[in-house]
Design a protein around this motif. Structure first.
Motif: not given
Length: 439
Positions: A188-190, A193, A224, A227-228, A255-256, A313-315
Motif C-alpha cells: 500500500t501507499f502508506d 511511505k 498516483i 491509483r487514485l 498525495t505526491w 495500491e491507493l484507492a
C-alpha cells in the motif's frame, strides 16, 4: 521519451516562461548547438526512397544509449543478411530526436524511424506526416494481440506503427540490500511511505529520482493519478476530456507531496542514467522507472541482484493498471514509397527480428507472439507477467496526451512542483484549454 514540438509555438500563451519558450523551440537542456542534429539525420542524397525497386533504406533512430543502439544495429545487420537490402542508420541523441520530430517529419526524413504508440503516433498520422502500413500489417498482423493492433492504429482506422517491445514501469531495487536491511515490499501507499522513512533513517536516498530531461516525473504522476482516480480518468485527463482544475488532480499532487522528502533532492540536475548508477551502487533504496533501467547495469552480478514491485495500491484499482509504453518503428511519407523500408518494418514485426533485438537488449519484453522467451531472466519473466496480468495498460503521459501539453506545460509544471511542492492547477487548465482548442 518526450517531444517538444515546433508547430505549437503559435499557440503558446504569453505566460510561458523563458524555459518553456526554449522547450517549445526544442532548445532546452541540450543547448542551441543541438538544433542542427536532426537535420543531419535525413535521407536526402541517399539512394533510398526511390520506389519499389530500391534495395536500400535509411533508418532514423533515437536509440542513442549503448545497449539499444547495438540492439538495433544487430537487427539491421540481420535484415541485410536475410534480404540483401542495405540499411543506413542515422542515430540521434534520444531527447534531441523527440525534440525535433515535427520539423524532421516535415523536412527530409529517413524512410523508417523509431517512435512510440499512443496519441503521439496518432497525432502525426493525423497530420499526414507518416505513411500508412496496412500492407505490412497484412503480413505481420497474426504476430500481435488485439491490444497491440489497437495501439498501432490511427484515428482513420489505418495501421501506422509496428510494435517492437514494451516495458513496465515499476519500483526497482537491489535484492541484497533489501535482505541486509530487512526491507519488505510495500503493498500500500502508506507502507511505501513507512519504508521510505526507514530507508532515510538508514542513510539511504529512499526513492531514487531524476528529472533533468523533464519526462521521467510523468511516470510518478501517472501512477498516483491512476491509483487514485483510475485508468479511464488518466486517459480522459490526457485527452482533456477532464479538467485540470478539479479536486481529483489536486489530490494527485497532494498525495505526491508525501514522497517529495524521500526523493533524491538533486533530481532536477540528474538524468535517469545518473539515478540508475546510484541504485546500482546501493546509495538509494528503490527507483520508479521503466525496466529499461537495467540497461545501465553492465555488471552481471548487479543485474542479477535487481528485482521490482508494482506501484502500490491507493484507492481505485489496486495495481490493475500498469504503465507499459510500446516502442517500435514507423514509415515517413517518403518511406511509404520504398518497398525495402516496408520489408524492414515487417522484419522488425516478426518474432525473428524481435529475438535479434532482445538478444542484445533483454531489458524489454518483445511485442510479437512467438518470440523466444526461453532465455528470460527471472526479472524479465516478472515484467512480462506484470504486463500480462494488467487489466489496463497506459502509454505514459507524454504518449497519451497532446505533445504540446506534455512538453510545454507539464514538464515545467512538474519540475516546479519537484523544486518547491507547489502547482497551479488553474494555470494548467487555462493552458490546456488553449492548446487543445487549437487542434
Amino acid at each position: 521519451m518526450s517531444s517538444h514540438d515546433n508547430d505549437f509555438f503559435a499557440t503558446a500563451k504569453a505566460d510561458l516562461n523563458r524555459r518553456t519558450l526554449l522547450r517549445t523551440l526544442g532548445i532546452g537542456a541540450a543547448g542551441i548547438a543541438a538544433a542542427p542534429l536532426l537535420s543531419a539525420c535525413t535521407g536526402g542524397g541517399s539512394p533510398s526512397g526511390g520506389g519499389s525497386s530500391s534495395k536500400s533504406l535509411t533508418f532514423g533512430s533515437n536509440a542513442s544509449d549503448d545497449v539499444p543502439k547495438r540492439a538495433y544495429q544487430a537487427v539491421t545487420d540481420a535484415f541485410t543478411k536475410k534480404t540483401g537490402n542495405t540499411v543506413t542508420t542515422n542515430v540521434v541523441p534520444h531527447n534531441d530526436f523527440q525534440n525535433k520530430i515535427n520539423s524532421y517529419l516535415q523536412g527530409s526524413p529517413d524512410d523508417s524511424f523509431t517512435w512510440f504508440s499512443g496519441y503521439r503516433m496518432r497525432f502525426y498520422a493525423g497530420k499526414g506526416l507518416v505513411a500508412p502500413i496496412d500492407d505490412v500489417w497484412d503480413k505481420i498482423g497474426g504476430n500481435f494481440s488485439d491490444a497491440m493492433k489497437k495501439a498501432s492504429t490511427g484515428d482513420d482506422g489505418k495501421m501506422y506503427f509496428v510494435p517492437n517491445y514494451n516495458y513496465p514501469w515499476a519500483f526497482f531495487y537491489r535484492k541484497s540490500l533489501w535482505a541486509q536491511k530487512g526491507y519488505e515490499v510495500p503493498k500500500t501507499f502508506d507502507a511505501l511511505k513507512t519504508l521510505a522513512a526507514k530507508m532515510k533513517a538508514d542513510g539511504l536516498i529512499p526513492i531514487e529520482f531524476a528529472d533533468k530531461d523533464g519526462w521521467p516525473a510523468m511516470g510518478t504522476f501517472d501512477y498516483i493519478n491512476m491509483r487514485l482516480n483510475g485508468y479511464q480518468f488518466h486517459l480522459d485527463l490526457a485527452a482533456h476530456k477532464e479538467s485540470w482544475d478539479q479536486k481529483k488532480v489536486s489530490d494527485v499532487f497532494d498525495t505526491w507531496k508525501a514522497l517529495l522528502p524521500f526523493q533524491n533532492p538533486n533530481a532536477l540536475g540528474m538524468t535517469w542514467q545518473d539515478a540508475a548508477q546510484s541504485l546500482g551502487g546501493q546509495k538509494s533504496g528503490m527507483y520508479l522507472l521503466g525496466s529499461f533501467v537495467t540497461q545501465q547495469f553492465t555488471d552481471k552480478a548487479v543485474l542479477d541482484d535487481i528485482d521490482m514491485f508494482p506501484f502500490p495500491e491507493l484507492a481505485m484499482e489496486g495495481t490493475d493498471a500498469v504503465e507499459a509504453p510500446i516502442d517500435g518503428v514507423m514509415l515517413s511519407k517518403r518511406g511509404g514509397d520504398n518497398q525495402a523500408a516496408k520489408d524492414f518494418l515487417a522484419y522488425v514485426g516478426s518474432p525473428e527480428g524481435q529475438n535479434v533485438y532482445a538478444s542484445v537488449d533483454p531489458s524489454n519484453i518483445q511485442a510479437a507472439k512467438g518470440s523466444d522467451t526461453s532465455k528470460f531472466s527471472p526479472l524479465n519473466k516478472k515484467c512480462a507477467q506484470m504486463i500480462a496480468d494488467a487489466k489496463s495498460i497506459s502509454q505514459f503521459f507524454d504518449r497519451d496526451a497532446l505533445p504540446a501539453m506534455a512538453n510545454n506545460v507539464m514538464i515545467p509544471a512538474l519540475q516546479s512542483f519537484i523544486k518547491d511542492g507547489s502547482v497551479d492547477v488553474k494555470n494548467l487548465e487555462s493552458q490546456a484549454k488553449a492548446l487543445y482548442a487549437a487542434q
